[in-house]
Design a protein around this motif. Structure first.
Motif, PDB file in Angstrom:
ATOM      1  N   LEU A 102     -15.445 -38.774  18.987  1.00 50.24           N
ATOM      2  CA  LEU A 102     -15.254 -39.675  17.859  1.00 50.24           C
ATOM      3  C   LEU A 102     -14.749 -38.868  16.679  1.00 50.24           C
ATOM      4  CD1 LEU A 102     -18.168 -40.698  19.356  1.00 50.24           C
ATOM      5  CD2 LEU A 102     -17.660 -42.606  17.845  1.00 50.24           C
ATOM      6  N   ALA A 103     -13.823 -39.442  15.936  1.00 52.37           N
ATOM      7  CA  ALA A 103     -13.278 -38.805  14.740  1.00 52.37           C
ATOM      8  C   ALA A 103     -13.624 -39.659  13.538  1.00 52.37           C
ATOM      9  CB  ALA A 103     -11.769 -38.640  14.857  1.00 52.37           C
ATOM     10  N   GLY A 104     -14.354 -39.087  12.591  1.00 44.95           N
ATOM     11  CA  GLY A 104     -14.760 -39.829  11.408  1.00 44.95           C
ATOM     12  C   GLY A 104     -13.781 -39.669  10.265  1.00 44.95           C
ATOM     13  N   VAL A 105     -13.446 -40.782   9.615  1.00 43.02           N
ATOM     14  CA  VAL A 105     -12.570 -40.742   8.449  1.00 43.02           C
ATOM     15  C   VAL A 105     -13.345 -41.255   7.235  1.00 43.02           C
ATOM     16  CG1 VAL A 105     -10.487 -41.039   9.837  1.00 43.02           C
ATOM     17  CG2 VAL A 105     -11.628 -43.044   8.890  1.00 43.02           C
ATOM     18  N   PRO A 106     -12.963 -40.832   6.029  1.00 43.22           N
ATOM     19  CA  PRO A 106     -13.717 -41.220   4.829  1.00 43.22           C
ATOM     20  C   PRO A 106     -13.389 -42.637   4.387  1.00 43.22           C
ATOM     21  CG  PRO A 106     -11.853 -39.864   4.205  1.00 43.22           C
ATOM     22  CD  PRO A 106     -11.866 -39.881   5.710  1.00 43.22           C
ATOM     23  N   GLY A 107     -14.234 -43.146   3.494  1.00 44.93           N
ATOM     24  CA  GLY A 107     -13.996 -44.462   2.919  1.00 44.93           C
ATOM     25  C   GLY A 107     -15.187 -44.890   2.084  1.00 44.93           C
ATOM     26  N   VAL A 108     -14.932 -45.537   0.962  1.00 45.78           N
ATOM     27  CA  VAL A 108     -16.000 -45.958   0.055  1.00 45.78           C
ATOM     28  C   VAL A 108     -16.880 -47.009   0.732  1.00 45.78           C
ATOM     29  CG1 VAL A 108     -16.512 -47.075  -2.156  1.00 45.78           C
ATOM     30  CG2 VAL A 108     -14.626 -45.427  -1.991  1.00 45.78           C
ATOM     31  N   GLY A 109     -18.178 -46.794   0.653  1.00 46.86           N
ATOM     32  CA  GLY A 109     -19.136 -47.773   1.152  1.00 46.86           C
ATOM     33  C   GLY A 109     -19.124 -47.982   2.644  1.00 46.86           C
ATOM     34  N   GLY A 110     -18.609 -47.026   3.389  1.00 49.66           N
ATOM     35  CA  GLY A 110     -18.566 -47.154   4.836  1.00 49.66           C
ATOM     36  C   GLY A 110     -17.343 -47.881   5.357  1.00 49.66           C
ATOM     37  N   LYS A 111     -16.448 -48.296   4.475  1.00 40.76           N
ATOM     38  CA  LYS A 111     -15.237 -48.999   4.887  1.00 40.76           C
ATOM     39  C   LYS A 111     -14.097 -48.020   5.149  1.00 40.76           C
ATOM     40  CE  LYS A 111     -15.347 -53.649   2.842  1.00 40.76           C
ATOM     41  NZ  LYS A 111     -14.645 -54.535   1.894  1.00 40.76           N
ATOM     42  N   ILE A 112     -13.308 -48.342   6.171  1.00 39.60           N
ATOM     43  CA  ILE A 112     -12.058 -47.622   6.406  1.00 39.60           C
ATOM     44  C   ILE A 112     -10.932 -48.427   5.762  1.00 39.60           C
ATOM     45  CG2 ILE A 112     -10.440 -46.765   8.137  1.00 39.60           C
ATOM     46  CD1 ILE A 112     -12.782 -46.604  10.093  1.00 39.60           C
ATOM     47  N   ALA A 113     -10.215 -47.815   4.859  1.00 42.26           N
ATOM     48  CA  ALA A 113      -9.083 -48.500   4.231  1.00 42.26           C
ATOM     49  C   ALA A 113      -7.878 -48.444   5.163  1.00 42.26           C
ATOM     50  CB  ALA A 113      -8.743 -47.846   2.895  1.00 42.26           C
ATOM     51  N   PRO A 114      -7.070 -49.499   5.234  1.00 42.94           N
ATOM     52  CA  PRO A 114      -5.879 -49.479   6.093  1.00 42.94           C
ATOM     53  C   PRO A 114      -4.979 -48.269   5.842  1.00 42.94           C
ATOM     54  CG  PRO A 114      -6.304 -51.706   5.351  1.00 42.94           C
ATOM     55  CD  PRO A 114      -7.279 -50.831   4.608  1.00 42.94           C
ATOM     56  N   ARG A 115      -4.800 -47.897   4.583  1.00 46.16           N
ATOM     57  CA  ARG A 115      -3.939 -46.748   4.275  1.00 46.16           C
ATOM     58  C   ARG A 115      -4.529 -45.460   4.858  1.00 46.16           C
ATOM     59  NH1 ARG A 115       0.027 -45.367   0.501  1.00 46.16           N
ATOM     60  NH2 ARG A 115       0.770 -43.287   1.081  1.00 46.16           N
ATOM     61  N   THR A 116      -5.853 -45.331   4.804  1.00 43.72           N
ATOM     62  CA  THR A 116      -6.508 -44.142   5.367  1.00 43.72           C
ATOM     63  C   THR A 116      -6.244 -44.055   6.860  1.00 43.72           C
ATOM     64  OG1 THR A 116      -8.262 -44.240   3.694  1.00 43.72           O
ATOM     65  CG2 THR A 116      -8.718 -42.973   5.689  1.00 43.72           C
ATOM     66  N   LEU A 117      -6.372 -45.191   7.549  1.00 45.18           N
ATOM     67  CA  LEU A 117      -6.129 -45.203   8.992  1.00 45.18           C
ATOM     68  C   LEU A 117      -4.677 -44.866   9.314  1.00 45.18           C
ATOM     69  CD1 LEU A 117      -7.020 -45.784  11.890  1.00 45.18           C
ATOM     70  CD2 LEU A 117      -6.486 -48.199  11.480  1.00 45.18           C
ATOM     71  N   SER A 118      -3.733 -45.479   8.620  1.00 45.76           N
ATOM     72  CA  SER A 118      -2.321 -45.234   8.913  1.00 45.76           C
ATOM     73  C   SER A 118      -1.944 -43.785   8.620  1.00 45.76           C
ATOM     74  CB  SER A 118      -1.432 -46.200   8.127  1.00 45.76           C
ATOM     75  OG  SER A 118      -1.623 -46.062   6.732  1.00 45.76           O
ATOM     76  N   ASP A 119      -2.473 -43.212   7.523  1.00 40.25           N
ATOM     77  CA  ASP A 119      -2.173 -41.812   7.190  1.00 40.25           C
ATOM     78  C   ASP A 119      -2.765 -40.873   8.248  1.00 40.25           C
ATOM     79  OD1 ASP A 119      -0.848 -42.618   4.944  1.00 40.25           O
ATOM     80  OD2 ASP A 119      -2.407 -42.025   3.531  1.00 40.25           O
ATOM     81  N   TRP A 120      -3.968 -41.185   8.713  1.00 43.28           N
ATOM     82  CA  TRP A 120      -4.616 -40.343   9.725  1.00 43.28           C
ATOM     83  C   TRP A 120      -3.798 -40.358  11.013  1.00 43.28           C
ATOM     84  CZ3 TRP A 120      -6.643 -40.302  14.581  1.00 43.28           C
ATOM     85  CH2 TRP A 120      -7.546 -39.273  14.900  1.00 43.28           C
TER      86      TRP A 120
END
Length: 350
Positions: A102-120
């Motif tokens: 599993l790969a964890g990505v950051p996000g406020v309040g436990g949410k993954i933002a669409p931009r964060t996912l696309s950039d990753w």
């Protein structure tokens, strides 16, 4: 004054009554019983489509087995860095997938933002030295008590689909998120692109019952073998089916969630009125995350109040917890009373 979690209370009366009723007589084993068949039909009706439904006893089993059906041993699941699947399940997803990570990505309040996912995803090389991403797992509600709205889920699913990823939703508190959203179960899951849902019930009125729901039955073929091989196909499956029958009948599951959410809103309203207190995240479902003065925390604990300190890693960029403060989590349930909330606030006020 126990706000440690929503799994600290027992089962609701309709669930217990259904369980006692199903206990009488003989029924086929391993999920071939009337109660299990009835629950499968009920969930198909609730989600407005033909689904493949698999009952298990724990949320860890639901999440790990769902991901094992979606991700090969050489694959990768993307999730929030503080998601339950990566932070609180002792490596169960990795174990049941046979080594997938599993790969964890950051996000406020436990949410993954669409931009964060696309950039990753854009930063991936696609080289054979990297484990290829095969699934996205989102939590509804999140570990910060937030609720993804339809546009957020839709955007994440679109990005995942374009990248060839399946989408799993950890719905341990799905009912709480659902009543907060005001949408239908279908409108917050498969209609937006969710492939598999871990449908939680233990935290909202059952003793020990969860369901893994595949919105495309054709993708569920491996699941019945994976569930049995892992030891999660109960011999007396009717005891799982009966719990969920009582849970789902007459919208009992939604009534329980509405009560828990209402109690959380009342608690949050009282907390923000406390001297030196504020909310770390908005209260959107049945969890409250206040930042409290440490002296208030000490006073509450001395009075017997139960709750957990919480990580501040997912706070918004402008929010900080000072040395004299503590971020804590307070969780309400279908059994929380106004009296408990008032007693907690009374002690907190000093």
């Amino acid at each position: 004054m126990n706000f440690a979690s929503d799994n600290i209370v027992g089962a609701s009366r309709p669930v217990l009554e259904a369980l006692v009723s199903a206990n009488a007589g003989a029924q086929p084993a391993y999920g071939g019983d009337d109660a299990t068949r009835a629950v499968e039909t009920m969930l198909c009706e609730i989600f407005e489509r033909d689904c493949a439904v698999f009952l298990v006893a724990t949320g860890t089993a639901a999440n790990a087995l769902a991901l094992s059906a979606l991700v090969p041993p050489y694959g990768l699941t993307i999730c929030h860095a503080e998601a339950h699947v990566i932070d609180d399940e002792c490596g169960a997803p990795e174990f049941f997938t046979g080594g997938a990570k599993l790969a964890g990505v950051p996000g406020v309040g436990g949410k993954i933002a669409p931009r964060t996912l696309s950039d990753w995803l854009a930063a991936r090389s696609g080289h054979e030295k990297e484990m290829p991403a095969r699934a996205l797992s989102i939590s509804q509600a999140t570990e910060g008590g937030l609720v993804y709205d339809a546009s957020e889920i839709g955007a994440l699913c679109d990005i995942a689909r374009e990248a060839g990823l399946s989408v799993h939703m950890d719905g341990a508190r799905f009912a709480n998120a659902l009543v907060a959203s005001g949408l239908t179960p279908a409108q917050t899951t498969w209609k937006l692109g969710v492939d598999v849902l871990s449908f939680g019930a233990t935290k909202n009125g059952c003793l020990a019952a969860e369901a893994v729901v595949f919105f495309d039955p054709a993708r569920a073929e491996a699941m019945r073998f994976l569930r049995k091989r892992s030891g999660h196909t109960l011999s007396k499956g009717r005891l799982l089916g009966a719990q969920l029958q009582g849970y789902l009948a007459h919208d009992h599951w939604l009534s329980n969630a509405r009560h828990a959410n209402a109690m959380a809103a009342r608690l949050a309203q009282g907390v923000v009125a406390l001297p030196g207190a504020r909310l770390g995240f908005p209260c959107e479902a049945n969890e409250v995350f206040p930042v409290l003065p440490r002296e208030t925390v000490t006073r509450l604990r001395a009075a017997g109040a139960m709750f957990h300190p919480w990580s501040a890693r997912s706070l918004s960029a402008g929010e900080r917890v000072a040395p004299h403060e503590m971020l804590v989590r307070l969780v309400t349930s279908f059994a929380t009373t106004e009296q408990e909330i008032e007693a907690f606030l009374s002690v907190a006020r000093g």
